[in-house]
Scaffold this motif. Structure first.
Motif, PDB file in Angstrom:
ATOM      1  N   TYR A 172       0.827  -1.205   0.000  1.00 26.69           N
ATOM      2  CA  TYR A 172       0.000   0.000   0.000  1.00 26.69           C
ATOM      3  C   TYR A 172       0.860   1.253   0.000  1.00 26.69           C
ATOM      4  O   TYR A 172       1.970   1.263   0.524  1.00 26.69           O
ATOM      5  CB  TYR A 172      -0.888   0.048   1.249  1.00 26.69           C
ATOM      6  CG  TYR A 172      -1.917  -1.051   1.319  1.00 26.69           C
ATOM      7  CD1 TYR A 172      -3.148  -0.924   0.692  1.00 26.69           C
ATOM      8  CD2 TYR A 172      -1.659  -2.212   2.032  1.00 26.69           C
ATOM      9  CE1 TYR A 172      -4.097  -1.922   0.777  1.00 26.69           C
ATOM     10  CE2 TYR A 172      -2.601  -3.223   2.125  1.00 26.69           C
ATOM     11  CZ  TYR A 172      -3.819  -3.077   1.494  1.00 26.69           C
ATOM     12  OH  TYR A 172      -4.749  -4.072   1.579  1.00 26.69           O
ATOM     13  N   ARG A 173       0.277   2.318  -0.536  1.00 28.65           N
ATOM     14  CA  ARG A 173       0.870   3.648  -0.490  1.00 28.65           C
ATOM     15  C   ARG A 173      -0.228   4.612  -0.044  1.00 28.65           C
ATOM     16  O   ARG A 173      -1.392   4.467  -0.416  1.00 28.65           O
ATOM     17  CB  ARG A 173       1.409   4.044  -1.860  1.00 28.65           C
ATOM     18  CG  ARG A 173       2.002   5.450  -1.887  1.00 28.65           C
ATOM     19  CD  ARG A 173       2.624   5.859  -3.214  1.00 28.65           C
ATOM     20  NE  ARG A 173       1.858   5.383  -4.347  1.00 28.65           N
ATOM     21  CZ  ARG A 173       2.383   4.759  -5.404  1.00 28.65           C
ATOM     22  NH1 ARG A 173       3.670   4.536  -5.485  1.00 28.65           N
ATOM     23  NH2 ARG A 173       1.629   4.358  -6.391  1.00 28.65           N
ATOM     24  N   LEU A 174       0.162   5.597   0.731  1.00 24.68           N
ATOM     25  CA  LEU A 174      -0.767   6.617   1.211  1.00 24.68           C
ATOM     26  C   LEU A 174      -1.085   7.598   0.098  1.00 24.68           C
ATOM     27  O   LEU A 174      -0.185   8.083  -0.586  1.00 24.68           O
ATOM     28  CB  LEU A 174      -0.150   7.370   2.398  1.00 24.68           C
ATOM     29  CG  LEU A 174      -0.983   8.485   3.017  1.00 24.68           C
ATOM     30  CD1 LEU A 174      -2.214   7.906   3.711  1.00 24.68           C
ATOM     31  CD2 LEU A 174      -0.139   9.269   4.016  1.00 24.68           C
ATOM     32  N   ARG A 175      -2.353   7.879  -0.084  1.00 25.10           N
ATOM     33  CA  ARG A 175      -2.771   8.960  -0.981  1.00 25.10           C
ATOM     34  C   ARG A 175      -2.989  10.180  -0.085  1.00 25.10           C
ATOM     35  O   ARG A 175      -4.055  10.371   0.482  1.00 25.10           O
ATOM     36  CB  ARG A 175      -4.043   8.563  -1.727  1.00 25.10           C
ATOM     37  CG  ARG A 175      -3.791   7.400  -2.684  1.00 25.10           C
ATOM     38  CD  ARG A 175      -5.012   7.024  -3.455  1.00 25.10           C
ATOM     39  NE  ARG A 175      -5.454   8.145  -4.265  1.00 25.10           N
ATOM     40  CZ  ARG A 175      -6.693   8.236  -4.752  1.00 25.10           C
ATOM     41  NH1 ARG A 175      -7.580   7.310  -4.507  1.00 25.10           N
ATOM     42  NH2 ARG A 175      -7.031   9.283  -5.481  1.00 25.10           N
ATOM     43  N   ARG A 176      -1.933  10.970   0.061  1.00 31.12           N
ATOM     44  CA  ARG A 176      -1.900  12.077   1.032  1.00 31.12           C
ATOM     45  C   ARG A 176      -3.100  13.016   0.883  1.00 31.12           C
ATOM     46  O   ARG A 176      -3.665  13.461   1.881  1.00 31.12           O
ATOM     47  CB  ARG A 176      -0.582  12.853   0.839  1.00 31.12           C
ATOM     48  CG  ARG A 176      -0.390  13.978   1.796  1.00 31.12           C
ATOM     49  CD  ARG A 176       0.022  13.479   3.155  1.00 31.12           C
ATOM     50  NE  ARG A 176      -0.023  14.582   4.088  1.00 31.12           N
ATOM     51  CZ  ARG A 176      -0.405  14.470   5.338  1.00 31.12           C
ATOM     52  NH1 ARG A 176      -0.730  13.322   5.843  1.00 31.12           N
ATOM     53  NH2 ARG A 176      -0.443  15.518   6.117  1.00 31.12           N
TER      54      ARG A 176
END
Length: 181
Positions: free
Chosen positions: A71-75
């Motif tokens: 996962y990656r954060l969608r700021r």
């Protein structure tokens, strides 16, 4: 789930913090980063954040017959913007403040529980500083702080860097006088 309910939760705030800085992590990585949170709780909250688009899947791999997601954060999805904050009720602000403090307290305890903890060497600080400010001085202070934070906000992980949590809290201790004119 509404955005305020989604983001104003201590465990989900800690997951957002742990995902900050452009990192890609698995739920197992997050469990290791949040050892005081039960694994089932981390998995449940990661699922809620992913379903809401706050976390995005960047990769999937088969590991021992199961699918492991990265996962990656969608700021932009993990922020309560000025309009949303202006629409918050006093109870929403209480809930947000309580969630932020609970998450901060848990993160600090996790830090203190590590074997390599050295608050002096790590420049840990938690001082409260009452300041007498008029409205212009307050605006100037906020601009200066935001400028300093913006200059470092997009730093990426690199050799010699470690992730730090800065939690500015600002509110008047007394009622601010209304400006004339």
């Amino acid at each position: 789930m509404d955005k305020l309910d989604l983001l104003l939760h201590p465990v989900r705030l800690r997951i957002v913090h742990a995902m900050s800085g452009g990192r890609t992590r698995t739920t197992s990585d997050l469990c290791a980063s949040l050892p005081d949170v039960p694994k089932t709780t981390v998995y449940r909250h990661v699922g809620l954040l992913a379903d809401a688009g706050v976390l995005e899947v960047t990769d999937e791999q088969r590991v021992h017959g199961a699918v492991e997601r990265h996962y990656r954060l969608r700021r932009e999805r993990a922020v309560i913007d000025a309009d949303e904050a202006a629409a918050m009720s006093r109870d929403d602000h209480r809930q947000g403040f309580t969630a932020a403090l609970a998450g901060l307290h848990a993160d600090f305890n996790a830090y203190l529980d590590r074997d390599d903890t050295d608050p002096i060497a790590d420049s840990v600080g938690y001082t409260q500083i009452p300041l007498w400010l008029d409205r212009d001085e307050l605006a100037e202070l906020i601009d200066e702080l935001l400028s300093a934070i913006r200059s470092k906000r997009h730093n990426k992980p690199a050799p010699g860097r470690s992730l730090h949590l800065l939690s500015p809290i600002l509110f008047p201790l007394e009622r601010l006088p209304h400006q004339d004119g």
